[in-house]
Structure formats: C-alpha cells, structure tokens
Motif scaffolding. Structure first.
Motif, PDB file in Angstrom:
ATOM      1  N   ARG A   1       4.827   9.006   2.628  1.00 23.14           N
ATOM      2  CA  ARG A   1       5.112   9.718   1.376  1.00 23.14           C
ATOM      3  C   ARG A   1       3.904   9.643   0.442  1.00 23.14           C
ATOM      4  NH1 ARG A   1       9.866   7.265   0.760  1.00 23.14           N
ATOM      5  NH2 ARG A   1       9.229   5.829  -0.881  1.00 23.14           N
ATOM      6  N   VAL A   2       3.373   8.444   0.248  1.00 26.00           N
ATOM      7  CA  VAL A   2       2.247   8.279  -0.672  1.00 26.00           C
ATOM      8  C   VAL A   2       1.024   9.041  -0.149  1.00 26.00           C
ATOM      9  CG1 VAL A   2       0.629   6.626  -1.687  1.00 26.00           C
ATOM     10  CG2 VAL A   2       3.065   6.068  -1.559  1.00 26.00           C
TER      11      VAL A   2
ATOM     12  N   ILE B   1      -5.936   5.824  -3.641  1.00 27.58           N
ATOM     13  CA  ILE B   1      -6.769   6.579  -4.594  1.00 27.58           C
ATOM     14  C   ILE B   1      -8.128   5.893  -4.758  1.00 27.58           C
ATOM     15  CG2 ILE B   1      -6.963   7.276  -7.018  1.00 27.58           C
ATOM     16  CD1 ILE B   1      -3.908   7.810  -6.932  1.00 27.58           C
TER      17      ILE B   1
ATOM     18  N   GLU C   1       1.371  12.718  -0.795  1.00 28.79           N
ATOM     19  CA  GLU C   1       1.282  13.121  -2.206  1.00 28.79           C
ATOM     20  C   GLU C   1      -0.115  12.935  -2.780  1.00 28.79           C
ATOM     21  OE1 GLU C   1       4.413  10.953  -4.134  1.00 28.79           O
ATOM     22  OE2 GLU C   1       5.963  12.175  -3.165  1.00 28.79           O
ATOM     23  N   ALA C   2      -0.917  12.058  -2.170  1.00 29.55           N
ATOM     24  CA  ALA C   2      -2.245  11.793  -2.724  1.00 29.55           C
ATOM     25  C   ALA C   2      -3.153  12.999  -2.510  1.00 29.55           C
ATOM     26  CB  ALA C   2      -2.848  10.565  -2.056  1.00 29.55           C
TER      27      ALA C   2
ATOM     28  N   GLU D   1      -0.450   3.558  -3.540  1.00 31.18           N
ATOM     29  CA  GLU D   1      -1.084   4.667  -4.250  1.00 31.18           C
ATOM     30  C   GLU D   1      -2.413   4.236  -4.881  1.00 31.18           C
ATOM     31  OE1 GLU D   1       1.056   7.764  -7.073  1.00 31.18           O
ATOM     32  OE2 GLU D   1       0.739   5.865  -8.078  1.00 31.18           O
ATOM     33  N   ASN D   2      -2.410   3.097  -5.548  1.00 29.59           N
ATOM     34  CA  ASN D   2      -3.643   2.606  -6.174  1.00 29.59           C
ATOM     35  C   ASN D   2      -4.729   2.355  -5.135  1.00 29.59           C
ATOM     36  OD1 ASN D   2      -3.884   1.971  -9.207  1.00 29.59           O
ATOM     37  ND2 ASN D   2      -1.745   1.486  -8.735  1.00 29.59           N
TER      38      ASN D   2
ATOM     39  N   GLU E   1       5.153   1.457  -3.809  1.00 30.02           N
ATOM     40  CA  GLU E   1       4.483   2.762  -3.885  1.00 30.02           C
ATOM     41  C   GLU E   1       3.254   2.705  -4.778  1.00 30.02           C
ATOM     42  OE1 GLU E   1       7.188   5.814  -5.094  1.00 30.02           O
ATOM     43  OE2 GLU E   1       8.244   5.813  -3.172  1.00 30.02           O
ATOM     44  N   ARG E   2       3.373   2.043  -5.904  1.00 25.17           N
ATOM     45  CA  ARG E   2       2.216   1.928  -6.821  1.00 25.17           C
ATOM     46  C   ARG E   2       1.082   1.170  -6.149  1.00 25.17           C
ATOM     47  NH1 ARG E   2       5.512   4.531  -8.706  1.00 25.17           N
ATOM     48  NH2 ARG E   2       4.262   5.978  -7.504  1.00 25.17           N
TER      49      ARG E   2
END
Ligand SMILES: Nc1ncnc2c1ncn2[C@@H]1O[C@H](COP(=O)(O)OP(=O)(O)OP(=O)(O)O)[C@@H](O)[C@H]1O
Ligand SMILES: [Mg+2]
Length: 178
Positions: free
Chosen positions: A16-17, A53, A20-21, A49-50, A45-46
């Motif tokens: 998912r992450v 990114i 979406e990235a 995601e971090n 998720e954070r």
C-alpha cells in the motif's frame, strides 16, 4: 503517545505504501512473504512511508529501492534499502536525532530532518528500535525491528530472552554500537 496495536498484514501495508508513494524514477521492489503481527498499523505506515520517501529523496535518480519485511522470533523486521551511496558510519546514529541531516541532502530539498526521529520514536513505542547499516552490495539499509504484540505477551515470563529481543532505549533507537 498512545500505541494502538491490532492484527496487521505487514506485506499488504508495504504494498500500500509503495503504491501510494511518488517513486518517480526510482524502481521500487516489495520483497515480503506473508507477514502478520500485532502492530500499530498507522504508525507502521508512517515508518515505511518516511523511509521510502527518504530513499527516493536522498538518492540519485535511477537508484533502486527495496521494501522488505520478514518475521523474526516474536518480532517483525522491516527494511528499506537502496543501492545509493549509503550513510557514512559516523552519521548512522546521529541521523535518528531530530533536525539532523547528512551532507548528501540537497540544500533545496524539502524536509527538516525529523522523519528518522519519528521512525525511531515509533519503533521505541513498540518496544523496538530503528537503525541503519550498510546494505550488502552497497547503499543504505534502514531497519526497524518491531516486537509483535501477540508474542510479546507470550514471552514476557521468559527472562532468558535471546539476542533477538530488542532493548527499548528512551533516548535513542539506533544501533547499539560496540
Ligand atoms: N536512503 C538514504 N540515503 C542516504 N542518506 C539518507 C537516506 N535517508 C536519509 N538520509 C539522510 O538522513 C537525513 C535525515 O533524514 P530524515 O528523514 O530525518 O530528514 P529529512 O528527510 O531530511 O527531512 P524530513 O524527513 O523531515 O522531511 C537526510 O537529510 C539524509 O541526509
Ligand atoms: Mg525524511
């Protein structure tokens, strides 16, 4: 800050992450079998995601990225890796402190150096830790060990926990370097 553990499909979370990235010109590969654990899904998720990114922002275009998860004894090991220039040994701990950025950060890149401190804090809340090491084959391997809520309560009476059991550290959640 509160931890809300619930049964989490970790490989679905990674996919998912990654979907979406905005990965631009970085090929991203998700490498994960079936991995399930009791985690705070939003914080998980954070974390991913971090790290993802960062891998996009702090490496050259074309740098490959891998997002991985595997079950370890009583925990989940998440890794976000790249084949970029990596992180110099002397910065591997300090980058997890708030507002610390490496020399490889573009002067005009957005960001203020809080992402990794958040990752470390969220790992710490789970009773785990976050660190970076050199990827086998070159580049950075950012790793987060998150104890599984189910296993944590089962193993609590066992005082002879193995080396896999991460030591919570209130001040910093990077590698125990020695
Ligand atoms: N994959 C990577 N390769 C090389 N250096 C990295 C990588 N990821 C992070 N870094 C270095 O670690 C620093 C700290 O990362 P952190 O996520 O805390 O802050 P940021 O990305 O600069 O800003 P923010 O996350 O607040 O938007 C980065 O500025 C960069 O210098
Ligand atoms: Mg960041």
């Amino acid at each position: 800050m509160e931890l809300r553990r619930r049964p989490t499909d970790v490989s679905a979370l990674l996919r998912r992450v990654a979907a979406e990235a905005d990965v631009k010109d970085h090929p991203v590969e998700v490498v994960s079998g079936s991995v399930h654990a009791d985690l705070d899904e939003a914080k998980g998720e954070r974390i991913v995601e971090n790290l993802l990114i960062n891998g996009i922002r702090h490496t050259a275009p074309g740098t490959r990225l891998w997002v991985k998860a595997e079950e370890r004894e009583g925990a989940v090991l998440i890794a976000v890796e790249d084949d970029g220039v990596g992180v110099p040994a002397e910065l591997r701990e300090v980058l997890f402190e708030p507002f610390q950025q490496g020399p490889m950060t573009h002067p005009h890149a957005p960001g203020s150096g809080i992402g990794l401190s958040l990752v470390a804090r969220f790992a710490d809340l789970h009773g785990g830790r976050a660190w970076v090491e050199e990827r086998e084959g070159g580049g950075a391997s950012f790793r987060v060990m998150l104890p599984d809520g189910r296993q944590a309560s089962l193993g609590r009476s066992d005082s002879s926990a193995g080396s896999e059991s991460p030591e919570p550290d209130r001040t910093r959640s990077s590698a125990a370097g020695d």
